[in-house]
Design a protein around this motif. Structure first.
Motif, mmCIF file in Angstrom:
data_model
loop_
_atom_site.group_PDB
_atom_site.id
_atom_site.type_symbol
_atom_site.label_atom_id
_atom_site.label_comp_id
_atom_site.label_asym_id
_atom_site.label_seq_id
_atom_site.Cartn_x
_atom_site.Cartn_y
_atom_site.Cartn_z
ATOM 1 N N ASP A 1 0.852 -1.192 0.000
ATOM 2 C CA ASP A 1 0.000 0.000 0.000
ATOM 3 C C ASP A 1 0.889 1.244 0.000
ATOM 4 O O ASP A 1 0.980 1.957 0.998
ATOM 5 C CB ASP A 1 -0.920 -0.009 1.231
ATOM 6 N N LYS B 1 0.671 -8.258 -2.490
ATOM 7 C CA LYS B 1 -0.721 -7.845 -2.685
ATOM 8 C C LYS B 1 -0.751 -6.431 -3.250
ATOM 9 O O LYS B 1 -0.151 -5.507 -2.697
ATOM 10 C CB LYS B 1 -1.465 -7.885 -1.345
ATOM 11 N N LYS C 1 -11.288 -5.979 -4.278
ATOM 12 C CA LYS C 1 -12.561 -6.182 -3.552
ATOM 13 C C LYS C 1 -13.768 -5.807 -4.418
ATOM 14 O O LYS C 1 -14.542 -4.910 -4.066
ATOM 15 C CB LYS C 1 -12.586 -5.359 -2.262
ATOM 16 N N LEU D 1 -14.633 -6.358 6.832
ATOM 17 C CA LEU D 1 -13.288 -5.776 6.939
ATOM 18 C C LEU D 1 -12.736 -5.906 8.361
ATOM 19 O O LEU D 1 -13.454 -5.674 9.335
ATOM 20 C CB LEU D 1 -13.316 -4.302 6.520
ATOM 21 N N THR D 2 -11.458 -6.271 8.435
ATOM 22 C CA THR D 2 -10.856 -6.501 9.752
ATOM 23 C C THR D 2 -10.632 -5.196 10.527
ATOM 24 O O THR D 2 -10.272 -5.233 11.699
ATOM 25 C CB THR D 2 -9.510 -7.239 9.606
ATOM 26 N N PRO E 1 -5.774 -10.628 6.988
ATOM 27 C CA PRO E 1 -5.100 -9.383 7.359
ATOM 28 C C PRO E 1 -5.283 -9.193 8.873
ATOM 29 O O PRO E 1 -5.790 -10.087 9.551
ATOM 30 C CB PRO E 1 -5.851 -8.308 6.585
ATOM 31 N N ARG F 1 -0.337 -8.454 13.460
ATOM 32 C CA ARG F 1 0.603 -7.524 14.079
ATOM 33 C C ARG F 1 1.645 -8.289 14.883
ATOM 34 O O ARG F 1 1.298 -8.964 15.850
ATOM 35 C CB ARG F 1 -0.143 -6.548 15.017
ATOM 36 N N GLN G 1 -6.339 -1.340 12.571
ATOM 37 C CA GLN G 1 -6.791 -2.732 12.591
ATOM 38 C C GLN G 1 -7.253 -3.048 14.008
ATOM 39 O O GLN G 1 -6.591 -2.685 14.984
ATOM 40 C CB GLN G 1 -5.661 -3.696 12.193
ATOM 41 N N GLY H 1 0.984 -5.704 6.023
ATOM 42 C CA GLY H 1 1.360 -4.475 5.340
ATOM 43 C C GLY H 1 2.338 -3.671 6.152
ATOM 44 O O GLY H 1 3.535 -3.938 6.199
ATOM 45 N N ARG H 2 1.800 -2.675 6.860
ATOM 46 C CA ARG H 2 2.627 -1.674 7.523
ATOM 47 C C ARG H 2 3.704 -2.201 8.473
ATOM 48 O O ARG H 2 4.789 -1.604 8.520
ATOM 49 C CB ARG H 2 1.712 -0.655 8.235
#
Ligand code: C5P
Length: 227
Positions: free
Chosen positions: A10, A31, A60, A116-117, A174, A177, A185, A205-206
């Motif tokens: 992202d 992704k 999506k 969505l998470t 997703p 962490r 999230q 991701g992050r």
């Protein structure tokens, strides 16, 4: 490829390509979501594939059946490994998504987004969903009954989804962490906890892409999950 890690790119094009070049296709899949795709277009998917990566196109899709049919076909033409649709688009939309791949000998996997998470119980209540976990199970069942390969869900919901839909029904999670990080999230687990719960693929991701040393962070995650 044994790594269950999917890194969410992202970021902008340059940063995403630099990240991809610093990793190795043996370490992870990649992704491409709406941020990267809408800024640069299909070219980024082609370039990541030519670096040897399997790409999850995370757009999506959620539209009328005919439009989703066309969007899924265009995604397959790009050679993606996995793509997704919102299960709340309904059974007819899901059937059209599957039918779009009828002519491919090696079609991409299609997974459905449950809820969505990033959404908590309070958030889903605001949009009229009174029981988050029951809705996730209903949506997973709808996805399974209409031929999707699996679902995107919180890692916390995986055990129940596998119980309802079978252990071969893929779960992509997703909300991972490595340590407790305070961001958007909410329904999170660590990579090891998610795999222990039965997750097949972990979208991260992050924690990797925004780390001061993304490669080192990815290597540490692979070490933590013993890959
Ligand atoms: O940075 P982070 O690890 O939160 O990234 C999670 C990725 O997974 C993002 O690209 C987000 O769009 C995606 N995603 C999600 N929840 C879903 C489906 C996809 O967080 N249900």
């Amino acid at each position: 490829m044994t790594s269950p890690i999917i890194i969410a790119l992202d970021a902008n094009y340059e940063r995403s390509m630099n990240l991809a070049k610093s990793f190795d296709p043996k370490m992870c899949r990649l992704k491409v979501g709406s941020q990267l795709f809408t800024s640069i277009g299909p070219r980024v998917v082609e370039e990541l594939c030519s670096l040897g990566y399997e790409v999850f196109l995370d757009l999506k899709f959620h539209d009328i059946p005919n439009t989703v049919f066309g969007a899924v076909k265009s995604s397959a033409e790009l050679g993606v490994w996995m793509l997704n649709v919102h299960i709340s688009g309904g059974s007819n939309m899901i059937k059209h998504a599957k039918r779009a791949l009828d002519t491919y000998t090696n079609p991409p996997l299609i997974v459905g987004v449950t809820i969505l998470t990033s959404l908590s119980d309070k958030d889903v209540d605001e949009i009229g969903i009174t029981n988050l976990s029951k809705s996730v199970m209903n949506l997973s069942r709808l996805a399974k009954d209409n031929g999707l390969d699996g679902v995107v869900s919180s890692p916390r919901e995986v055990a129940d989804i596998k119980k309802h839909c079978g252990k071969d029904f893929i779960t992509v999670t997703p909300g991972i962490r490595p340590t407790s990080i305070d961001d958007d999230q909410t329904r999170i687990l660590t990579p090891k906890e998610a795999l222990d719960n039965g997750s097949d693929y972990l979208v991260i991701g992050r924690p990797v892409t925004e780390s001061p040393n993304p490669l080192k962070s990815l290597e540490q995650i692979l070490k933590d999950i013993e890959i």
